[in-house]
Motif scaffolding. Structure first.
Motif, PDB file in Angstrom:
ATOM      1  N   LYS A 106     134.446  41.583 105.706  1.00 13.69           N
ATOM      2  CA  LYS A 106     135.774  41.362 106.255  1.00 13.69           C
ATOM      3  C   LYS A 106     136.861  41.605 105.207  1.00 13.69           C
ATOM      4  CE  LYS A 106     136.039  37.508 108.697  1.00 13.69           C
ATOM      5  NZ  LYS A 106     135.720  36.111 109.095  1.00 13.69           N
ATOM      6  N   LEU A 107     136.594  41.189 103.967  1.00  8.66           N
ATOM      7  CA  LEU A 107     137.546  41.473 102.892  1.00  8.66           C
ATOM      8  C   LEU A 107     137.682  42.984 102.688  1.00  8.66           C
ATOM      9  CD1 LEU A 107     139.293  40.798 100.398  1.00  8.66           C
ATOM     10  CD2 LEU A 107     137.177  40.665  99.073  1.00  8.66           C
ATOM     11  N   LEU A 108     136.552  43.680 102.640  1.00  6.17           N
ATOM     12  CA  LEU A 108     136.575  45.121 102.428  1.00  6.17           C
ATOM     13  C   LEU A 108     137.226  45.833 103.616  1.00  6.17           C
ATOM     14  CD1 LEU A 108     132.986  45.500 100.939  1.00  6.17           C
ATOM     15  CD2 LEU A 108     135.148  45.461  99.688  1.00  6.17           C
ATOM     16  N   TRP A 109     137.048  45.287 104.810  1.00  9.23           N
ATOM     17  CA  TRP A 109     137.673  45.876 106.002  1.00  9.23           C
ATOM     18  C   TRP A 109     139.192  45.829 105.864  1.00  9.23           C
ATOM     19  CZ3 TRP A 109     136.081  44.129 111.647  1.00  9.23           C
ATOM     20  CH2 TRP A 109     136.574  45.054 112.566  1.00  9.23           C
ATOM     21  N   ASP A 110     139.709  44.662 105.432  1.00  6.37           N
ATOM     22  CA  ASP A 110     141.155  44.550 105.228  1.00  6.37           C
ATOM     23  C   ASP A 110     141.645  45.527 104.162  1.00  6.37           C
ATOM     24  OD1 ASP A 110     141.705  42.562 107.126  1.00  6.37           O
ATOM     25  OD2 ASP A 110     141.071  40.982 105.772  1.00  6.37           O
ATOM     26  N   LEU A 111     140.914  45.622 103.071  1.00 10.57           N
ATOM     27  CA  LEU A 111     141.343  46.488 101.969  1.00 10.57           C
ATOM     28  C   LEU A 111     141.261  47.963 102.340  1.00 10.57           C
ATOM     29  CD1 LEU A 111     139.702  44.664  98.923  1.00 10.57           C
ATOM     30  CD2 LEU A 111     142.102  44.679  99.573  1.00 10.57           C
ATOM     31  N   SER A 112     140.322  48.322 103.193  1.00 13.00           N
ATOM     32  CA  SER A 112     140.138  49.737 103.532  1.00 13.00           C
ATOM     33  C   SER A 112     141.296  50.301 104.337  1.00 13.00           C
ATOM     34  CB  SER A 112     138.828  49.920 104.307  1.00 13.00           C
ATOM     35  OG  SER A 112     138.883  49.277 105.577  1.00 13.00           O
ATOM     36  N   VAL A 113     142.198  49.427 104.818  1.00 14.04           N
ATOM     37  CA  VAL A 113     143.396  49.903 105.512  1.00 14.04           C
ATOM     38  C   VAL A 113     144.300  50.669 104.563  1.00 14.04           C
ATOM     39  CG1 VAL A 113     145.511  49.140 106.663  1.00 14.04           C
ATOM     40  CG2 VAL A 113     143.346  48.054 107.218  1.00 14.04           C
ATOM     41  N   LEU A 114     144.253  50.331 103.277  1.00 11.67           N
ATOM     42  CA  LEU A 114     145.173  50.871 102.287  1.00 11.67           C
ATOM     43  C   LEU A 114     144.561  52.093 101.600  1.00 11.67           C
ATOM     44  CD1 LEU A 114     145.999  47.378 100.820  1.00 11.67           C
ATOM     45  CD2 LEU A 114     147.315  48.638 102.527  1.00 11.67           C
ATOM     46  N   PRO A 115     145.244  53.230 101.592  1.00  8.94           N
ATOM     47  CA  PRO A 115     144.664  54.454 101.041  1.00  8.94           C
ATOM     48  C   PRO A 115     144.176  54.321  99.604  1.00  8.94           C
ATOM     49  CG  PRO A 115     146.663  54.954 102.268  1.00  8.94           C
ATOM     50  CD  PRO A 115     146.577  53.458 102.193  1.00  8.94           C
ATOM     51  N   VAL A 116     144.967  53.648  98.745  1.00  3.74           N
ATOM     52  CA  VAL A 116     144.566  53.552  97.342  1.00  3.74           C
ATOM     53  C   VAL A 116     143.299  52.721  97.190  1.00  3.74           C
ATOM     54  CG1 VAL A 116     146.024  51.532  96.886  1.00  3.74           C
ATOM     55  CG2 VAL A 116     145.397  53.068  95.007  1.00  3.74           C
ATOM     56  N   GLN A 117     143.150  51.691  98.009  1.00  2.83           N
ATOM     57  CA  GLN A 117     141.949  50.865  97.947  1.00  2.83           C
ATOM     58  C   GLN A 117     140.759  51.576  98.592  1.00  2.83           C
ATOM     59  OE1 GLN A 117     141.918  48.564  96.034  1.00  2.83           O
ATOM     60  NE2 GLN A 117     143.700  47.214  96.109  1.00  2.83           N
ATOM     61  N   ALA A 118     141.012  52.331  99.658  1.00  2.85           N
ATOM     62  CA  ALA A 118     139.928  53.089 100.289  1.00  2.85           C
ATOM     63  C   ALA A 118     139.341  54.089  99.308  1.00  2.85           C
ATOM     64  CB  ALA A 118     140.451  53.800 101.538  1.00  2.85           C
ATOM     65  N   GLU A 119     140.201  54.704  98.516  1.00  8.08           N
ATOM     66  CA  GLU A 119     139.718  55.646  97.500  1.00  8.08           C
ATOM     67  C   GLU A 119     138.862  54.933  96.454  1.00  8.08           C
ATOM     68  OE1 GLU A 119     141.604  58.807  94.249  1.00  8.08           O
ATOM     69  OE2 GLU A 119     142.874  57.881  95.779  1.00  8.08           O
ATOM     70  N   PHE A 120     139.289  53.730  96.075  1.00  8.46           N
ATOM     71  CA  PHE A 120     138.519  52.950  95.097  1.00  8.46           C
ATOM     72  C   PHE A 120     137.154  52.564  95.680  1.00  8.46           C
ATOM     73  CE2 PHE A 120     137.236  48.867  93.268  1.00  8.46           C
ATOM     74  CZ  PHE A 120     137.312  49.137  91.914  1.00  8.46           C
ATOM     75  N   LEU A 121     137.138  52.147  96.944  1.00  5.97           N
ATOM     76  CA  LEU A 121     135.885  51.765  97.580  1.00  5.97           C
ATOM     77  C   LEU A 121     134.932  52.955  97.685  1.00  5.97           C
ATOM     78  CD1 LEU A 121     137.309  49.539 100.475  1.00  5.97           C
ATOM     79  CD2 LEU A 121     136.216  48.757  98.377  1.00  5.97           C
ATOM     80  N   ALA A 122     135.479  54.132  98.024  1.00  2.89           N
ATOM     81  CA  ALA A 122     134.635  55.323  98.111  1.00  2.89           C
ATOM     82  C   ALA A 122     134.071  55.697  96.747  1.00  2.89           C
ATOM     83  CB  ALA A 122     135.437  56.486  98.690  1.00  2.89           C
ATOM     84  N   LYS A 123     134.880  55.538  95.706  1.00  5.03           N
ATOM     85  CA  LYS A 123     134.436  55.873  94.346  1.00  5.03           C
ATOM     86  C   LYS A 123     133.270  55.000  93.921  1.00  5.03           C
ATOM     87  CE  LYS A 123     136.198  56.024  89.597  1.00  5.03           C
ATOM     88  NZ  LYS A 123     137.394  55.802  88.727  1.00  5.03           N
ATOM     89  N   HIS A 124     133.224  53.772  94.426  1.00  3.46           N
ATOM     90  CA  HIS A 124     132.158  52.839  94.051  1.00  3.46           C
ATOM     91  C   HIS A 124     131.098  52.721  95.143  1.00  3.46           C
ATOM     92  CE1 HIS A 124     135.293  51.840  91.139  1.00  3.46           C
ATOM     93  NE2 HIS A 124     134.302  51.443  90.361  1.00  3.46           N
ATOM     94  N   HIS A 125     130.920  53.816  95.899  1.00  6.83           N
ATOM     95  CA  HIS A 125     129.745  54.002  96.759  1.00  6.83           C
ATOM     96  C   HIS A 125     129.662  53.048  97.948  1.00  6.83           C
ATOM     97  CE1 HIS A 125     128.203  56.723  93.669  1.00  6.83           C
ATOM     98  NE2 HIS A 125     128.502  55.790  92.789  1.00  6.83           N
ATOM     99  N   LEU A 126     130.786  52.486  98.374  1.00  7.30           N
ATOM    100  CA  LEU A 126     130.731  51.644  99.562  1.00  7.30           C
ATOM    101  C   LEU A 126     130.222  52.408 100.793  1.00  7.30           C
ATOM    102  CD1 LEU A 126     131.209  49.001 101.073  1.00  7.30           C
ATOM    103  CD2 LEU A 126     133.608  49.678 101.365  1.00  7.30           C
ATOM    104  N   PRO A 127     130.625  53.678 101.009  1.00  3.66           N
ATOM    105  CA  PRO A 127     130.103  54.389 102.176  1.00  3.66           C
ATOM    106  C   PRO A 127     128.573  54.460 102.206  1.00  3.66           C
ATOM    107  CG  PRO A 127     131.975  55.579 101.281  1.00  3.66           C
ATOM    108  CD  PRO A 127     131.654  54.486 100.310  1.00  3.66           C
ATOM    109  N   ASP A 128     127.936  54.587 101.024  1.00  2.00           N
ATOM    110  CA  ASP A 128     126.470  54.613 100.985  1.00  2.00           C
ATOM    111  C   ASP A 128     125.879  53.319 101.545  1.00  2.00           C
ATOM    112  OD1 ASP A 128     125.773  57.167  99.209  1.00  2.00           O
ATOM    113  OD2 ASP A 128     127.495  56.177  98.313  1.00  2.00           O
ATOM    114  N   VAL A 129     126.494  52.205 101.162  1.00  2.00           N
ATOM    115  CA  VAL A 129     126.008  50.906 101.625  1.00  2.00           C
ATOM    116  C   VAL A 129     126.203  50.771 103.133  1.00  2.00           C
ATOM    117  CG1 VAL A 129     126.273  48.402 101.387  1.00  2.00           C
ATOM    118  CG2 VAL A 129     126.533  49.878  99.380  1.00  2.00           C
ATOM    119  N   LEU A 130     127.381  51.192 103.611  1.00  2.00           N
ATOM    120  CA  LEU A 130     127.690  51.061 105.031  1.00  2.00           C
ATOM    121  C   LEU A 130     126.769  51.927 105.890  1.00  2.00           C
ATOM    122  CD1 LEU A 130     131.587  51.186 104.735  1.00  2.00           C
ATOM    123  CD2 LEU A 130     130.174  49.146 105.044  1.00  2.00           C
TER     124      LEU A 130
END
Length: 517
Positions: free
Chosen positions: A136-160
């Motif tokens: 839920k925290l990551l869902w909120d953060l993924s709304v923001l482009p700069v945070q979405a880029e950070f999440l992608a850089k740290h392999h969150l899509p692989d986990v999802l």
């Protein structure tokens, strides 16, 4: 599994290097709005989210068998642990476990988003409670482009992708959260292209498998899945904002490849049949709005998918929603947003040659009956956007079958015509174009109507002649000017036999002659 062991170790190494205070920004409201509003910009000076906390949340989202290893490495090596002023929580200390598949009904379980999101997540499975909270925290953060880029850089899509590829091992709530994060992240072109070309697993195929799985029958999961497919199909890059880091430009070829991968998955016969069935049977407004949005994007890019959907009963399903809306005590009781989305699909049908070809060869498709249903809707609503979309669809159907459509439009009474004219003046050029088309066809075929109906129509047109012509002139260009002139001449021709018996018609005719001169 080997990839996830490597990812887990990578997280732990990164945790050692990140600063205590990152460049994160204020979290949005926890209602998990799907996408940032147009023009939304992240402010770099609102730094209250520790980036190490974000990475910890990614680790907490990992399956339990990998969390144990991550926890042991992190507690022994992370220098931020126990630091004064650091409020980031510890990773949970829970042993690896074997999950049991939650009980699922083979029938559709349409549940409202309110009950899914605002309810107690403990009911969704205590064993995944911390994964859900992290998500839920990551869902909120993924709304923001700069945070979405950070999440992608740290392999969150692989986990999802790993989680949603195993729907029988997880609760509906966790799947909803994971798909919602992915849908947010796909709004970035670079992330979308990378996730679609995943070297281990195709995200469109994984999402398609989830769509047709028992978990895909859950309304909250399906709502986010439809948004995910829309993001994959309809991405259009926006101009970069000076205050937000811009992603590297993605080539047109890459975007085309990405879009085709999503279209190929959702345009399969079994997927289209599933979507039309949901359109017929769901009572969940949010789900249906997302579905109509997806179908609009899909049909704009795949004429073949549009034709096959028509054969599956798409148009009948849309008209069922129109009939349901006009049968309510008040149209407001039917979500205005849903009705608008449904009518836009009806309007799309009315602009496609494939639809009229389908109607010509299919006995069950009756354009005149469709005009009657849409006209009846105009008797029960005066909402401008609903009136506009309905009018444009009626005018398109009228062009195809003029005489019977005109008769259907004024069959019971003239309230629909008065409703359309009542929202003038307007700045909506589409409404003006549709109005011109409909009124022209009405005048051309008015002689086929009963004399009493003709008299009433002339009275309404005479009373609104000035505002109609002014609107037509205001929104006309050189190409439209000829059509407007022809309409005025036609109106004068029809008014002529009645000028001697009606002062209102005589006054309107005099005004129209002045306009022509």
């Amino acid at each position: 599994p080997k990839d996830f062991c490597l990812i887990t170790h990578l997280y732990c190494r990164v945790l050692v290097k990140v600063p205590a205070i990152g460049t994160g920004i204020r979290m949005p409201d926890t209602s998990h709005n799907p996408l940032p509003p147009p023009g939304f910009e992240a402010s770099s000076d609102e730094s209250i989210i520790d980036r190490s906390h974000i990475i910890r949340s990614i680790i907490r989202l990992l399956p339990a068998e990998y969390q144990q290893e991550a926890q042991q490495d992190q507690l022994s090596s992370h220098p931020l642990e126990g630091r004064s002023g650091n409020s980031t929580p510890n990773v949970r200390e829970s042993p690896a476990r074997v999950r049991e598949s939650p009980a699922r009904s083979p029938a559709f379980r349409f549940r409202t988003p309110q009950s899914s999101r605002d309810g107690d997540d403990e009911d969704e499975g205590a064993e995944e409670r911390e994964q859900i909270e992290a998500g839920k925290l990551l869902w909120d953060l993924s709304v923001l482009p700069v945070q979405a880029e950070f999440l992608a850089k740290h392999h969150l899509p692989d986990v999802l992708v790993y989680i949603i590829s195993r729907p029988d091992e997880h609760t509906d709530r966790l799947l909803e959260v994971c798909v919602g994060i992915l849908a947010n992240m796909l709004s970035d072109a670079k992330i979308c292209a990378k996730m679609t070309r995943h070297k281990h697993q195709s995200l469109p195929q994984t999402a398609g498998g989830l769509l047709l799985s028992p978990a895909g029958l859950h309304s909250s999961v399906l709502t986010e899945l439809l948004r995910l497919f829309s993001a994959g199909i309809c991405y259009e890059p926006e101009p970069p904002s000076p205050s937000v880091r811009s992603p590297e430009r993605v080539s047109e070829e890459s975007l085309r490849t990405t879009t085709n991968a999503w279209i190929t998955t959702i345009a399969r016969d079994e997927a289209l049949e599933h979507l039309v069935y949901v359109l017929r049977n769901s009572l969940n407004d949010s789900l249906l709005v997302n579905l109509c949005t997806l179908l609009s994007h899909l049909f704009g890019r795949s004429p073949d998918a549009f034709k096959r959907s028509l054969r599956l009963g798409l148009f009948d399903a849309l008209l069922e929603h129109v009939r349901a809306a006009r049968q309510e005590d008040t149209p407001a009781s039917k979500s205005e947003k849903l009705l608008d989305a449904v009518l836009k699909l009806v309007e799309l049908c009315s602009t496609r040659d494939e639809f009229f070809a389908f109607g010509a060869e299919t006995p069950g498709v009756d354009l005149v009956a469709s005009v009657k249903d849409l006209t009846a809707l105009l008797r029960s609503t005066d909402i401008p956007n609903i009136v506009t979309t309905t009018l444009i669809a009626i005018s398109n159907f009228t062009e195809e079958q003029p005489a019977p459509s005109v008769a259907a439009f004024v069959d019971a009474d003239l309230e629909p015509l008065k409703t359309v004219l009542s929202i003038l003046p307007t700045d909506d050029s589409y409404l003006i174009t549709g109005l011109l088309t409909l009124l022209t066809e009405l005048l051309r075929h008015i002689d086929s109507l009963p004399p009493a109906v003709q008299t009433d129509v002339f009275a309404v047109l005479a009373g609104n002649a000035r505002v109609v012509v002014e609107q037509l002139n205001e929104y006309s260009d050189q190409q439209e000017a000829a059509a407007i002139g022809q309409f005025i001449e036609l109106l004068l021709q029809k008014f002529a036999p009645h000028e001697a018996t009606s002062a209102d018609i005589a006054s309107a005719a005099e005004y129209l002659r002045d306009m022509l001169s």
